[in-house]
Write a protein that holds these residues in place. Structure first.
Motif, PDB file in Angstrom:
ATOM      1  N   CYS A   1      -3.167  -5.090   2.090  1.00 39.71           N
ATOM      2  CA  CYS A   1      -1.708  -5.011   1.890  1.00 39.71           C
ATOM      3  C   CYS A   1      -0.886  -5.670   2.988  1.00 39.71           C
ATOM      4  CB  CYS A   1      -1.281  -3.548   1.775  1.00 39.71           C
ATOM      5  SG  CYS A   1      -2.195  -2.682   0.498  1.00 39.71           S
ATOM      6  N   GLY A  24       0.847  -1.191   0.000  1.00 43.63           N
ATOM      7  CA  GLY A  24       0.000   0.000   0.000  1.00 43.63           C
ATOM      8  C   GLY A  24       0.885   1.244   0.000  1.00 43.63           C
ATOM      9  N   VAL A  83      -5.709  -0.440   3.055  1.00 41.90           N
ATOM     10  CA  VAL A  83      -4.352  -0.963   3.222  1.00 41.90           C
ATOM     11  C   VAL A  83      -4.385  -2.120   4.219  1.00 41.90           C
ATOM     12  CG1 VAL A  83      -2.028  -0.403   4.018  1.00 41.90           C
ATOM     13  CG2 VAL A  83      -3.286   1.213   2.629  1.00 41.90           C
TER      14      VAL A  83
END
Ligand SMILES: Nc1ncnc2c1ncn2[C@@H]1O[C@H](COP(=O)(O)OP(=O)(O)OP(=O)(O)O)[C@@H](O)[C@H]1O
Length: 393
Positions: free
Chosen positions: A198, A31, A194
């Motif tokens: 991520c 991210g 995120v």
């Protein structure tokens, strides 16, 4: 597979990015966060070869994005903030056009288009004009154009911006799927995204990278203290005394919350049993078992019948002074304990309270959230954390 080495971009008017340095391993989903104007798009455009760096080198699979542009670009898929769609084409003809543009061999193009239509859920829309697609479908088509040539690296600039919540969920799950066989760099303003997608996060502020770390570790890494919140069951005065004395001796800050208990925390033990038994009886709609009911019709207190006692079955009766059958208030205390030296004191705390017969009902290690980290890093002047070497890996 991606190496960004000491890359800077200076625009005529100043600002851009300075000394961006990071690499990505195959299969990572990273991210890329930063406030408006921090330099995310500039960095992504350089990685995808659309913008030349003023200084530094970028390679994908060892190929320079600028000196070996054609070869390197064939390994990169890019979804810019505004997907490069041609509104007058149909979905089908647009994808055929992009396949040709990206060098997909002629004999494979038809098959590849069909594959993209099916993979990105565009079935039934092949003959629809791009102009008439909803924003969510335009984004799917944007993702299709980014992966049609089967790149290794996917660079996605705010892929969910402007989508409604259900479209966001759909696009996120597509990205998650794409992450199974691509390396993905994803910029977003949505911190939750995120966390959801991520493995790792990069934070850029005012053109400089100020954080590079595993998503689930950066909160702890940024902490300069060790803190826990806990809830301890028992008599308040005793808990305060035991915790207070220990904290003072250990140099730990203890914030003990001795305010009024929340209603569910101030149940008396016997009334809790009355309630649960009443519920059970009501639910079963059977006549109450005379053994469980006292002369005045109320269920018997736990101590009346050791065999069927809820307390005995759960073993709670052993915590004397904490619970009792004489309607003593079941109380608990919440506390925040903070050690400035970052030392983990949980085991010591567990032993202290166990020895004092004060049960820990809840214990939670306090970490900075991604939001806390983001705000902390982006509200400081650029470069401070990175330059001190404290935050970058
Ligand atoms: N073509 C350009 N000419 C001059 N300055 C530019 C140009 N493009 C970007 N900048 C400046 O470079 C800095 C970084 O911009 P960039 O668009 O990369 O930020 P960003 O993080 O993508 O922002 P946002 O989240 O708002 O999209 C900003 O100060 C911006 O004004």
């Amino acid at each position: 597979m991606l190496e960004v080495k000491q890359v800077s971009k200076r625009y005529d008017g100043g600002r851009g990015v300075q000394n961006i340095d990071f690499s990505m391993r195959r299969g990572e989903i990273v991210g890329f966060l930063g406030p408006n104007g921090a330099g995310k798009t500039t960095t992504m455009r350089m990685i995808t070869g659309y913008l030349y760096p003023t200084e530094g080198i970028i390679t994908v699979d060892g190929l320079s994005v600028h000196d070996q542009a054609r070869k390197a670009r064939s390994r990169i898929g890019y979804l810019p903030e505004t997907p490069p769609l041609y509104p007058d084409l149909t979905v089908d003809s647009y994808l055929k056009f992009v396949a040709k543009l990206r060098g997909v061999p002629a004999r494979e193009q038809k098959l590849r288009v069909a594959e993209m239509v099916s993979r990105l859920g565009l079935n039934g829309r092949e003959k629809q004009s791009v102009r008439h697609l909803s924003k969510g479908y335009k984004q799917r088509l944007g993702l299709a154009q980014a992966i049609i040539h089967k790149p290794d690296l996917l660079v996605l600039d705010e892929p969910t911006s402007g989508l409604d919540p259900s479209q966001i969920i759909e696009i996120r799950s597509l990205i998650r799927e794409l992450g199974e066989n691509h390396t993905v760099l994803l910029s977003t303003h949505i911190l939750q995204e995120v966390g959801a997608l991520c493995d790792r996060v990069l934070i850029i502020n005012r053109g400089e990278l100020v954080m590079d770390g595993a998503t689930d570790e950066i909160g702890a890494r940024m902490e300069n203290r060790f803190a826990v919140t806990l809830e301890v069951g028992g008599e308040r005065e005793r808990i305060e005394m035991v915790l207070g004395q220990w904290a003072e001796a250990r140099g730990i800050a203890a914030e003990i919350r001795t305010g009024p208990l929340e209603p569910e925390k101030s149940l008396t033990v016997s009334s809790a049993i009355v309630e649960s038994d009443t519920d059970r009886l009501a639910a079963s709609s059977e006549a109450p078992d005379p053994d469980c009911v006292s002369e005045n019709g109320e269920p018997k207190a736990a101590s009346d019948d050791p065999e069927s006692s809820t307390l005995e079955k759960t073993g709670l009766q052993s915590a004397e002074g904490f619970v009792s059958s004489d309607r003593q208030t079941y109380s608990s205390v919440r506390a925040l304990l903070t050690a400035a030296d970052q030392q983990d004191f949980r085991v010591e705390l567990f032993r202290l309270l166990a020895d004092a017969d004060l049960p820990i009902l809840e214990l939670h290690k306090e970490n900075l959230t991604l939001e806390d980290v983001f705000l902390k890093l982006t509200s400081e002047p650029a470069g401070l954390p990175g330059k001190s070497g404290g935050e970058r890996k």
